[in-house]
Design an enzyme around this catalytic site. Structure first.
Site, short mmCIF file in Angstrom:
data_model
loop_
_atom_site.label_atom_id
_atom_site.label_comp_id
_atom_site.label_asym_id
_atom_site.label_seq_id
_atom_site.Cartn_x
_atom_site.Cartn_y
_atom_site.Cartn_z
N CYS A 281 0.88 -1.17 0.02
CA CYS A 281 -0.05 0.09 0.04
C CYS A 281 1.02 1.28 0.00
O CYS A 281 1.76 1.40 1.02
CB CYS A 281 -0.87 -0.09 1.35
SG CYS A 281 -1.80 1.56 1.64
N CYS B 209 0.04 3.70 2.75
CA CYS B 209 0.89 2.91 4.16
C CYS B 209 2.21 3.39 4.16
O CYS B 209 2.76 3.73 5.31
CB CYS B 209 0.22 1.68 4.01
SG CYS B 209 -1.49 1.13 4.08
#
Length: 102
Positions: free
Chosen positions: A31, A34
């Site tokens: 991600c 993230c």
């Protein structure tokens, strides 16, 4: 203190039974957002003694992600006394994360 790696085995003890307010970062290695938030979470873990900072890898712990209704990552959840007191989805600046836990 470094962010704790949370699994379903230590979740209840480290998060739900914590004496401190807990910031939980639901993330995954693939991600992009993230990866932007992760260094901020680590900084907060090092700087904030009053808050326990934890990370849950949603790929390794899908049951925990499902239990919290995590549909998008990163999802940040603040838990106090075993109850959710704050939640945010998506990358956030450090100031916004600090505001969540204050």
């Amino acid at each position: 203190m470094a962010a704790l790696h949370i699994t379903r085995e230590n979740f209840e003890k480290e998060v739900l039974q914590s004496e401190k307010k807990v910031l939980v970062d639901f993330w995954a290695s693939w991600c992009g957002p993230c990866k932007m938030v992760s260094p901020l979470i680590d900084e907060i873990a090092d700087e904030q003694d009053a808050v326990k900072v934890c990370k849950v890898n949603v790929d390794e712990q899908p049951e925990l992600a499902q239990a919290f209704g995590v549909m998008s990552i990163p999802t940040l959840v603040v838990i106090e006394g075993g109850k959710i007191v704050g939640q945010a989805v998506g990358a956030r600046p450090k100031a916004d994360i600090l505001a969540m836990i204050s």
